[in-house]
Design a protein around this motif. Sequence first.
Motif, PDB file in Angstrom:
ATOM      1  N   ARG A 190    -147.350 -24.603  82.436  1.00 35.33           N
ATOM      2  CA  ARG A 190    -146.836 -25.509  81.408  1.00 35.33           C
ATOM      3  C   ARG A 190    -147.882 -25.748  80.325  1.00 35.33           C
ATOM      4  N   PHE A 193    -148.854 -20.786  77.462  1.00 38.98           N
ATOM      5  CA  PHE A 193    -147.607 -20.032  77.381  1.00 38.98           C
ATOM      6  C   PHE A 193    -147.847 -18.684  76.712  1.00 38.98           C
ATOM      7  N   GLU A 208    -140.442 -18.100  68.472  1.00 39.91           N
ATOM      8  CA  GLU A 208    -140.603 -19.544  68.484  1.00 39.91           C
ATOM      9  C   GLU A 208    -140.022 -20.117  69.773  1.00 39.91           C
ATOM     10  N   VAL A 209    -140.603 -21.208  70.231  1.00 30.88           N
ATOM     11  CA  VAL A 209    -140.133 -21.890  71.431  1.00 30.88           C
ATOM     12  C   VAL A 209    -139.763 -23.316  71.053  1.00 30.88           C
ATOM     13  N   ARG A 210    -138.595 -23.744  71.499  1.00 34.93           N
ATOM     14  CA  ARG A 210    -138.150 -25.104  71.176  1.00 34.93           C
ATOM     15  C   ARG A 210    -138.759 -26.080  72.177  1.00 34.93           C
ATOM     16  N   GLN A 211    -139.433 -27.095  71.646  1.00 31.57           N
ATOM     17  CA  GLN A 211    -140.080 -28.088  72.495  1.00 31.57           C
ATOM     18  C   GLN A 211    -139.956 -29.459  71.838  1.00 31.57           C
ATOM     19  N   TRP A 215    -139.139 -26.518  66.758  1.00 33.33           N
ATOM     20  CA  TRP A 215    -139.539 -25.140  67.024  1.00 33.33           C
ATOM     21  C   TRP A 215    -141.046 -25.004  66.864  1.00 33.33           C
ATOM     22  N   ARG A 216    -141.687 -24.405  67.864  1.00 34.69           N
ATOM     23  CA  ARG A 216    -143.115 -24.125  67.812  1.00 34.69           C
ATOM     24  C   ARG A 216    -143.325 -22.623  67.707  1.00 34.69           C
ATOM     25  N   ALA A 218    -145.086 -19.140  68.112  1.00 33.88           N
ATOM     26  CA  ALA A 218    -146.064 -18.458  68.966  1.00 33.88           C
ATOM     27  C   ALA A 218    -146.829 -17.459  68.113  1.00 33.88           C
ATOM     28  N   ILE A 228    -148.746 -19.398  72.904  1.00 29.29           N
ATOM     29  CA  ILE A 228    -148.934 -20.788  72.490  1.00 29.29           C
ATOM     30  C   ILE A 228    -150.048 -21.320  73.380  1.00 29.29           C
ATOM     31  N   ALA A 232    -146.112 -24.695  76.439  1.00 27.36           N
ATOM     32  CA  ALA A 232    -144.802 -25.087  75.915  1.00 27.36           C
ATOM     33  C   ALA A 232    -144.013 -25.896  76.943  1.00 27.36           C
ATOM     34  N   TYR A 237    -137.034 -22.470  79.019  1.00 30.81           N
ATOM     35  CA  TYR A 237    -137.348 -22.396  77.607  1.00 30.81           C
ATOM     36  C   TYR A 237    -136.163 -21.887  76.790  1.00 30.81           C
TER      37      TYR A 237
END
Length: 325
Positions: A190, A193, A208-211, A215-216, A218, A228, A232, A237
């Motif tokens: 966690r 990533f 991109e990863v939604r957190q 959106w974040r 990478a 990341i 994340a 995910y």
Amino acid sequence: MTDGSAPTDPDDGSARTGPGRRRATAGRRRRLTAGAAVALAALLGVVLAVRGGAAPACATPPRALPAAAPLGTAVHSGKATFYDSKGAGGNCSRPAAPDNRRYVALGPAEYAAGAACGGHLDVTGPKGTVRVLVMDQCPECEAGHLDLSAEAFARIADPVQGVVRVSYRAVVNPPLPGPLTFRIKEGASRWWFAVLVGDHGNPLRSVEVRQNGAWRAAARQDYNYWLIDSGAGPGPYTIRVTDAYGHRATATGIRLLPGQTQRSTVRMYGGAAGPARTTAPGRSASARPRPRASTSPTVSPSGTPAVDAAVAAPVIPDPAPAACG
């Protein structure tokens, strides 16, 4: 292995010293006004700077050509050699070579720090054309030098030739083998990533990863994982993938299962997919792959996608020159 040392340029850029200025003799007694002395000092400073190789402060530095993966419909010419990855997946971190064993390693300029990974090229040689997956980097290859798999090379030329002239172009929207795949890297948690995206067809532009509702982005590594550094979260995910031509797909339910390949339910383009599934890990890819050294002989070369209009085509802006004064 290299193509041999480049010929030495007789104009090697070293400073050329012209006839020296005549020294003022001790008997010269002509006095200069203060203004003339300042002007002469400034002139001497410029002359010495030029003779010493220094550039004026406001000079525009030479612009380096950007590294770029082959994209679009342009046809390029170059040469091809061949090598054998021995089943390994190359610097793009694939778990293994493709089943048809038709792949290519590109030189650093076209590998573009991993930006070319997962794309395809159509390569034409004396005997015909072959489609290859960009899977590896050839550290000593210049732009235009394709290091093909032995199987791919045999389809376009007689292997005894070793090196042949070729033309090649990127394949835009090649047929996809299935929905997108995601492989969380060994050691991920966690708090850290890293994901490898597969079966996307065209080279990727972003992951991109939604957190926490946002959106974040990478960061792509040169070995093709998207990272990341601060993690994340624990997952599952939601991952959004955008390719170089603006196709965009969002996969949900990707779990924190390091070392396992998870097949999503969405394709990069071309319609819906079947149910998701997870496959057990193959060979370990926990260590960062290294560009392999080619052993090929060389010579000196010369269906409806969801498109986001804001990223519909790759553009490399020409930076404006810095203002002077």
